[in-house]
Design a protein around this motif. Structure first.
Motif, PDB file in Angstrom:
ATOM      1  N   LYS A  16       0.854  -1.186   0.000  1.00 24.87           N
ATOM      2  CA  LYS A  16       0.000   0.000   0.000  1.00 24.87           C
ATOM      3  C   LYS A  16       0.892   1.239   0.000  1.00 24.87           C
ATOM      4  CE  LYS A  16      -4.159  -1.928   2.124  1.00 24.87           C
ATOM      5  NZ  LYS A  16      -4.957  -1.748   0.901  1.00 24.87           N
ATOM      6  N   PHE A  17       0.359   2.348  -0.505  1.00 26.74           N
ATOM      7  CA  PHE A  17       1.182   3.541  -0.693  1.00 26.74           C
ATOM      8  C   PHE A  17       0.444   4.780  -0.196  1.00 26.74           C
ATOM      9  CE2 PHE A  17       2.339   0.372  -3.777  1.00 26.74           C
ATOM     10  CZ  PHE A  17       3.726   0.436  -3.854  1.00 26.74           C
ATOM     11  N   HIS A  18       1.220   5.750   0.305  1.00 24.42           N
ATOM     12  CA  HIS A  18       0.681   7.058   0.698  1.00 24.42           C
ATOM     13  C   HIS A  18       1.065   8.061  -0.380  1.00 24.42           C
ATOM     14  CE1 HIS A  18      -0.447   5.787   4.788  1.00 24.42           C
ATOM     15  NE2 HIS A  18       0.652   5.051   4.742  1.00 24.42           N
ATOM     16  N   LEU A  19       0.085   8.875  -0.780  1.00 27.41           N
ATOM     17  CA  LEU A  19       0.304   9.857  -1.852  1.00 27.41           C
ATOM     18  C   LEU A  19       0.954  11.114  -1.277  1.00 27.41           C
ATOM     19  CD1 LEU A  19      -0.166  10.643  -4.841  1.00 27.41           C
ATOM     20  CD2 LEU A  19      -2.383  11.557  -4.120  1.00 27.41           C
ATOM     21  N   LEU A  20       2.147  11.465  -1.781  1.00 26.70           N
ATOM     22  CA  LEU A  20       2.846  12.658  -1.324  1.00 26.70           C
ATOM     23  C   LEU A  20       2.647  13.839  -2.257  1.00 26.70           C
ATOM     24  CD1 LEU A  20       6.266  11.110  -0.192  1.00 26.70           C
ATOM     25  CD2 LEU A  20       4.190  11.485   1.146  1.00 26.70           C
ATOM     26  N   ASP A  21       2.506  13.569  -3.544  1.00 25.26           N
ATOM     27  CA  ASP A  21       2.368  14.650  -4.524  1.00 25.26           C
ATOM     28  C   ASP A  21       1.518  14.175  -5.688  1.00 25.26           C
ATOM     29  OD1 ASP A  21       2.878  17.022  -6.043  1.00 25.26           O
ATOM     30  OD2 ASP A  21       4.355  15.894  -7.194  1.00 25.26           O
ATOM     31  N   GLY A  22       0.487  14.958  -6.043  1.00 20.18           N
ATOM     32  CA  GLY A  22      -0.354  14.599  -7.190  1.00 20.18           C
ATOM     33  C   GLY A  22      -1.795  14.312  -6.821  1.00 20.18           C
ATOM     34  N   HIS A  23      -2.306  15.002  -5.794  1.00 19.49           N
ATOM     35  CA  HIS A  23      -3.679  14.741  -5.348  1.00 19.49           C
ATOM     36  C   HIS A  23      -4.714  15.035  -6.435  1.00 19.49           C
ATOM     37  CE1 HIS A  23      -1.612  14.654  -1.518  1.00 19.49           C
ATOM     38  NE2 HIS A  23      -2.701  14.172  -0.955  1.00 19.49           N
ATOM     39  N   ILE A  24      -4.536  16.143  -7.150  1.00 14.95           N
ATOM     40  CA  ILE A  24      -5.499  16.476  -8.205  1.00 14.95           C
ATOM     41  C   ILE A  24      -5.391  15.482  -9.349  1.00 14.95           C
ATOM     42  CG2 ILE A  24      -6.060  18.172  -9.996  1.00 14.95           C
ATOM     43  CD1 ILE A  24      -5.526  20.372  -8.024  1.00 14.95           C
ATOM     44  N   ARG A  25      -4.147  15.155  -9.753  1.00 21.71           N
ATOM     45  CA  ARG A  25      -3.956  14.202 -10.851  1.00 21.71           C
ATOM     46  C   ARG A  25      -4.620  12.861 -10.536  1.00 21.71           C
ATOM     47  NH1 ARG A  25       2.273  14.807 -10.824  1.00 21.71           N
ATOM     48  NH2 ARG A  25       1.785  16.283  -9.165  1.00 21.71           N
ATOM     49  N   LEU A  26      -4.436  12.390  -9.310  1.00 20.57           N
ATOM     50  CA  LEU A  26      -5.011  11.096  -8.930  1.00 20.57           C
ATOM     51  C   LEU A  26      -6.532  11.159  -8.918  1.00 20.57           C
ATOM     52  CD1 LEU A  26      -3.779   8.317  -8.036  1.00 20.57           C
ATOM     53  CD2 LEU A  26      -4.470   8.949  -5.724  1.00 20.57           C
ATOM     54  N   ASP A  27      -7.095  12.262  -8.432  1.00 23.33           N
ATOM     55  CA  ASP A  27      -8.546  12.409  -8.390  1.00 23.33           C
ATOM     56  C   ASP A  27      -9.128  12.415  -9.801  1.00 23.33           C
ATOM     57  OD1 ASP A  27     -10.876  13.186  -6.465  1.00 23.33           O
ATOM     58  OD2 ASP A  27     -11.077  14.567  -8.155  1.00 23.33           O
ATOM     59  N   VAL A  28      -8.447  13.134 -10.713  1.00 19.07           N
ATOM     60  CA  VAL A  28      -8.908  13.182 -12.106  1.00 19.07           C
ATOM     61  C   VAL A  28      -8.885  11.785 -12.720  1.00 19.07           C
ATOM     62  CG1 VAL A  28      -8.342  14.008 -14.424  1.00 19.07           C
ATOM     63  CG2 VAL A  28      -8.261  15.588 -12.478  1.00 19.07           C
ATOM     64  N   LEU A  29      -7.791  11.060 -12.521  1.00 21.01           N
ATOM     65  CA  LEU A  29      -7.667   9.711 -13.083  1.00 21.01           C
ATOM     66  C   LEU A  29      -8.751   8.787 -12.541  1.00 21.01           C
ATOM     67  CD1 LEU A  29      -3.793   9.250 -12.969  1.00 21.01           C
ATOM     68  CD2 LEU A  29      -5.200   9.524 -15.011  1.00 21.01           C
ATOM     69  N   ALA A  30      -8.999   8.871 -11.229  1.00 18.54           N
ATOM     70  CA  ALA A  30     -10.023   8.010 -10.618  1.00 18.54           C
ATOM     71  C   ALA A  30     -11.399   8.301 -11.214  1.00 18.54           C
ATOM     72  CB  ALA A  30     -10.037   8.213  -9.103  1.00 18.54           C
ATOM     73  N   LYS A  31     -11.709   9.579 -11.422  1.00 20.88           N
ATOM     74  CA  LYS A  31     -13.015   9.943 -11.979  1.00 20.88           C
ATOM     75  C   LYS A  31     -13.132   9.581 -13.458  1.00 20.88           C
ATOM     76  CE  LYS A  31     -14.041  13.553  -8.620  1.00 20.88           C
ATOM     77  NZ  LYS A  31     -14.123  15.002  -8.329  1.00 20.88           N
ATOM     78  N   ARG A  32     -11.984   9.440 -14.127  1.00 25.82           N
ATOM     79  CA  ARG A  32     -11.991   8.997 -15.523  1.00 25.82           C
ATOM     80  C   ARG A  32     -12.132   7.475 -15.633  1.00 25.82           C
ATOM     81  NH1 ARG A  32      -9.985  11.834 -19.729  1.00 25.82           N
ATOM     82  NH2 ARG A  32      -8.843  10.009 -20.478  1.00 25.82           N
ATOM     83  N   GLY A  33     -12.140   6.810 -14.480  1.00 24.93           N
ATOM     84  CA  GLY A  33     -12.294   5.361 -14.490  1.00 24.93           C
ATOM     85  C   GLY A  33     -10.996   4.601 -14.614  1.00 24.93           C
TER      86      GLY A  33
END
Length: 296
Positions: free
Chosen positions: A69-86
């Motif tokens: 498992k991993f903790h996100l240090l940088d890229g919160h918006i990028r990850l949110d966008v990717l998740a919403k894109r499926g």
């Protein structure tokens, strides 16, 4: 790594190879607030990902107890966008220590200079200018302009303004000044929290010819003595402003110190991880204060 004077081991900040990680296995250190989700910055990043994909990979660190498992240090918006894109997976850089990146210092803000660096990185990777223009919802001439944005700006001034939303025309005004005056002008704009073109123009007007790249054109109806008097008056106002700023008051200073200390605490991943696990409500309030400080 072998040094000149013998064998010296230098710890790497990242693992040797990037990893493709399931998004479900990445735990953000903060939740994006509604104002961020509705911001221009968010929509620009979303459009950029849709058009050219991820230019800069998110940065994560392995959980000490569960290495998968991993903790996100940088890229919160990028990850949110990717998740919403499926999307189910994303290629990430894996940091080897908590302090390599902290969420307070590395959250993507898409400030003017950061956008410039993103454009250069995309072009280096072979992304056509036309695609970048579509991704950022600007015309092709704007992309070409932004490519050369920092030519003529000294590195110190760039570093000072790298997280500020500085209009392109303001940067154009800074280019009229020599490096030392650029630094002074950047300090004044930051102190005033004022980055408008008109303010930059006033700083150029108040700059002696010796500190300009090209001498100013003579102002109609004013003698050299009068122009010099105006420059001296402007310099005097700058000095008075700095004096007032220093004497602003202990209450404001205490507030700045307290919020600064809180921000540094949230810059420690171990502290954030502990608060997220045992005091999530307190962490949320701390993050709101830190976000307000950065927006100020």
């Amino acid at each position: 790594m072998k040094g000149l004077s013998g064998d010296i081991t230098v710890p790497l900040s990242f693992e040797n190879t990037s990893l493709r990680i399931p998004i479900a296995e990445i735990l953000p250190l903060k939740q994006l607030i509604p104002s961020v989700l509705k911001s221009v910055k968010y929509s620009q990043i979303a459009a950029s990902i849709a058009e050219v994909g991820i230019i800069e990979p998110p940065v994560v660190i392995r959980d000490r107890r569960e290495p998968d498992k991993f903790h996100l240090l940088d890229g919160h918006i990028r990850l949110d966008v990717l998740a919403k894109r499926g999307e189910r997976e994303v290629v990430c850089l894996v940091a080897t220590e908590d302090e390599a990146y902290t969420y307070n210092r590395r959250i993507s803000r898409l400030a003017t200079i950061q956008e410039h660096k993103m454009i250069l990185k995309a072009i280096e990777k072979g992304v056509p200018e036309e695609r970048l223009a579509r991704a950022l919802n600007v015309n092709i001439s704007s992309i070409r302009h932004k490519k050369s944005l920092l030519e003529g700006i000294c590195p110190e001034a760039v570093d000072m303004m790298k997280e500020k939303h500085v209009p392109l025309n303001t940067i154009g005004q800074l280019k009229k000044m020599k490096p030392m005056r650029q630094i002074e002008a950047a300090q004044l704009m930051i102190a005033m929290n004022k980055f408008t073109v008109t303010y930059a123009q006033s700083l150029v007007a108040a700059t002696p010819d010796a500190m300009l790249v090209r001498p100013k054109k003579k102002i109609g109806g004013l003698s050299e003595e009068q122009i010099s008097l105006m420059e001296n008056e402007s310099a005097s106002l700058d000095r008075e402003f700095k004096t007032i700023e220093q004497d602003y008051g202990t209450d404001h200073l205490d507030l700045v110190l307290a919020t600064g200390y809180l921000t540094r605490l949230l810059g420690n991943v171990r502290v954030v991880r502990y608060l997220a696990q045992f005091h999530p409500d307190l962490l949320s309030e701390f993050q709101k204060i830190a976000d307000l400080r950065k927006a100020a």
